[in-house]
Structures are given as C-alpha cells and as structure tokens.
Write a protein that holds these residues in place. Sequence first.
Motif, mmCIF file in Angstrom:
data_model
loop_
_atom_site.group_PDB
_atom_site.id
_atom_site.type_symbol
_atom_site.label_atom_id
_atom_site.label_comp_id
_atom_site.label_asym_id
_atom_site.label_seq_id
_atom_site.Cartn_x
_atom_site.Cartn_y
_atom_site.Cartn_z
ATOM 1 N N ALA A 1 22.336 75.169 68.724
ATOM 2 C CA ALA A 1 23.799 75.230 68.743
ATOM 3 C C ALA A 1 24.313 75.071 67.322
ATOM 4 O O ALA A 1 23.675 74.417 66.485
ATOM 5 N N ILE A 2 25.463 75.687 67.061
ATOM 6 C CA ILE A 2 26.161 75.494 65.789
ATOM 7 C C ILE A 2 27.269 74.479 66.029
ATOM 8 O O ILE A 2 28.108 74.652 66.920
ATOM 9 N N ALA A 3 27.271 73.406 65.245
ATOM 10 C CA ALA A 3 28.197 72.301 65.481
ATOM 11 C C ALA A 3 28.786 71.802 64.167
ATOM 12 O O ALA A 3 28.343 72.167 63.075
ATOM 13 N N VAL A 4 29.809 70.964 64.307
ATOM 14 C CA VAL A 4 30.395 70.245 63.177
ATOM 15 C C VAL A 4 30.500 68.776 63.548
ATOM 16 O O VAL A 4 30.358 68.398 64.729
ATOM 17 N N LYS A 5 30.745 67.947 62.547
ATOM 18 C CA LYS A 5 31.096 66.552 62.781
ATOM 19 C C LYS A 5 32.592 66.413 62.518
ATOM 20 O O LYS A 5 33.020 66.349 61.360
ATOM 21 N N PRO A 6 33.409 66.422 63.568
ATOM 22 C CA PRO A 6 34.860 66.388 63.373
ATOM 23 C C PRO A 6 35.289 65.237 62.476
ATOM 24 O O PRO A 6 34.800 64.110 62.595
ATOM 25 N N GLY A 7 36.185 65.561 61.570
ATOM 26 C CA GLY A 7 36.648 64.580 60.604
ATOM 27 C C GLY A 7 35.876 64.594 59.302
ATOM 28 O O GLY A 7 36.309 63.984 58.318
ATOM 29 N N GLU B 1 36.799 72.495 58.172
ATOM 30 C CA GLU B 1 37.493 71.844 57.050
ATOM 31 C C GLU B 1 38.092 70.501 57.461
ATOM 32 O O GLU B 1 38.745 69.842 56.648
ATOM 33 N N ALA B 2 37.878 70.105 58.723
ATOM 34 C CA ALA B 2 38.346 68.815 59.262
ATOM 35 C C ALA B 2 39.868 68.718 59.324
ATOM 36 O O ALA B 2 40.436 67.633 59.212
ATOM 37 N N LEU B 3 40.529 69.856 59.520
ATOM 38 C CA LEU B 3 41.989 69.854 59.629
ATOM 39 C C LEU B 3 42.444 69.416 61.012
ATOM 40 O O LEU B 3 43.560 68.922 61.179
ATOM 41 N N TYR B 4 41.624 69.624 62.022
ATOM 42 C CA TYR B 4 41.898 69.135 63.375
ATOM 43 C C TYR B 4 40.618 69.213 64.180
ATOM 44 O O TYR B 4 39.587 69.696 63.713
ATOM 45 N N GLY B 5 40.669 68.753 65.425
ATOM 46 C CA GLY B 5 39.502 68.756 66.296
ATOM 47 C C GLY B 5 38.867 67.391 66.415
ATOM 48 O O GLY B 5 38.769 66.639 65.431
#
Length: 367
Positions: A3-9, A51-55
Amino acid sequence: MKAIAVKPGTPNSVHLRDIPEPSLDQFPNGKGVLVKVLKVGVDATDKEINEALYGNAPPGDDFMVIGHESFGIVEAVGENVTRFKPGDYVTATVRRPGGSIYDKIGTYDMTSEETYYERGINLLHGYLTEKFVDEEDYIIRVPQGLTHLHVLMEPMSCAAKAVHQAYEVQRRMKVWSPKVAWVMGAGQIGLLTTLCLRLRGLHVSTIARSPGPHLKQEITEGMEANYVSTKNTDLDELVKQTGRPDIIVDATGSSIIAFESMKYLGLNGVLVFTSVTGDSDKHELPTSKINLEWVLGNKLLLGSVNANRDHFEMGIKDLALGEMMYPGVLEKILTNPIDGLDNYAEMMRLLVEDNSALKVFVNVASE
C-alpha cells in the motif's frame, strides 16, 4: 499486501508499506464486497495530504493509505450481496456516514457533523493498495463499455454532483433556464464539469491560465466548448463576449480565483465552489460592491463536496452519453500512467512538479 501511505501531520511522508489483506469477514452481515484493485487515480488532494495540509489517520493507526479514485474488479461477495458478482468492474464512493440524519438516509456527503469520514482523505484508509473490501452500498458498477475511462468515475461524480446541485437549488427561481456557464479551471474536474454542462446544452467557457494550443484546449474544444486563456482574454472582456454567466463552477484549487469569480456572476445566478484549499492565501476584494450586487441580484454561493452513490450513477450516465456525443475525447484526460505501487515516488513527483500531468493514475494490477 502493498500500500502507498502517509503519516498524517508529517510533511512529505509518502511511503510504501505492508498492510493486512482485507476479508469479507469484516462485514458479518454478509454485505461485503472484496475488490481487486486495478487502477487508482491521484490528484492535488493526495499531494496536499502528503504536504500535511489536512487529513487524519484512522483510529488506532499512525498512517493512512491514500488514493480515493478507485477502479477494480470484484473478487468475491458476501452471501447477502445482490448487486454484484465476481468479475464485475466497479468503483467506490469516498465518503462514509457518521451519525447525523443525513448520514443515515444515504446522503452522507451532506453530513451535519463536524467530523467527516473519507477513504484516503480523512480517518479512513484509501484505495492505493492491492485489494479492498467495503459494504455493497458504497460500491458502484462500471459498465463494460466505460472501463477504458476507469479512474475518471470518482472525479466525474464530483462534477455531476456540482452541476446537479446547482440546478436543484435554483428551483427557487421557478423558471430558471441557464444559457451561459463558466468553468474556472481546466484540470480533470473542470473538464468533466464542462462535459456535464455541455450535455445540458449550455454555452460553456472553460477558463485557465495557459494559452494554447495544448491538450486541455483540445479536450475542451472537442466537447464544443470555448477554451479561454486569461493570459489572452481578460474576464471583463469575456463578459462582453458571452454575457454574464448564469452558472460558474470553480475547480481551480485556488481560493483567490474562487472568490474573484464572485465579481462576474450574472443576476439570479449560482456560483459553485468544488475545491478544497489547504493553504493560507489572503486576497483583497471589493467586498461592499460584491455584497451590493449579490443582494440586489439574488445570487447564490454553493459548496459541493465528494459525492454519494446517486451522483456516481449520474456521472457514469453522463460519461456514457459523453462518449456517444464526443467519441474519443474523454480518454485524452488520462495522461500519465504509473506502473506499480513501487513507483510511488514518481507518482508524487508528477503531482508536484509536472504541470502538464492532467491525470496521473497508478496501474496497480492487470486482471
């Protein structure tokens, strides 16, 4: 599975990771649908989440799988599923219900709660993975004849909803019969909104910065709409050419352009905002003049967010009609395929750096 993921914030945290495979057992009511992911579209929303702008991450996790524009094939269904069978091509909605009355009646895109749930955007994992499972109510079948448009189903649902709701609220006018429309922005939502409005018979000007000739102009004119570059044509001059628009849909991703559009709307008109803007731009406007004109002109500002399944079905019908009216035009939106989840870095590079990348999508698997 991958999976492609991010760490929000955490800015620029996009990464590849392993997550557990989903199972129909997650839905003990027998209404689950297991989907093998074939393709996933990505857009500015995914870029801004990275870019951690939201989510926000789903409860219990410190990561979120991104990607909200899904296309896949059904692998298995629960014993109580009636709408789908293995081998069906499908897409899925993005929003999921909370607890308000609007959520409970299937209009979860109109929730009255502050907290909202969107797969791949906020508090729920998205579709940039190998498989997903969801309840039957949130899955939409894609006709065999439209599978070549695959990841356009979700953005088309947003365009269809924006136009449909504009007409719904304009019932207040009793005899409203719009003739002129402006679409601000010639990205995927702008071009698909252009299609929706053209199919309703409006004279449409699709407005963007860059002068042609280029692909966006080609697609716009392929739908018999007017492509307008603001570098060549001032919007005050465009008003002289078309008259004031009865409907404006902003799909630029720029709050400045969205609010500037207020200056041009015609009497009794409706302006629809579809962009989510995570930046902190500031801009000056002649607010007293706009206030006067909007009050005396009975003008309306409408916000439109991700769609429910009704809008997905509306959008699929418009795509089908659009293919008949303007054959071969819509497929040109699908400009930048990325092969495999492993190439997530190139996916994000295209979103950040390549202004010519009209529609980036990941080929996750073959059938």
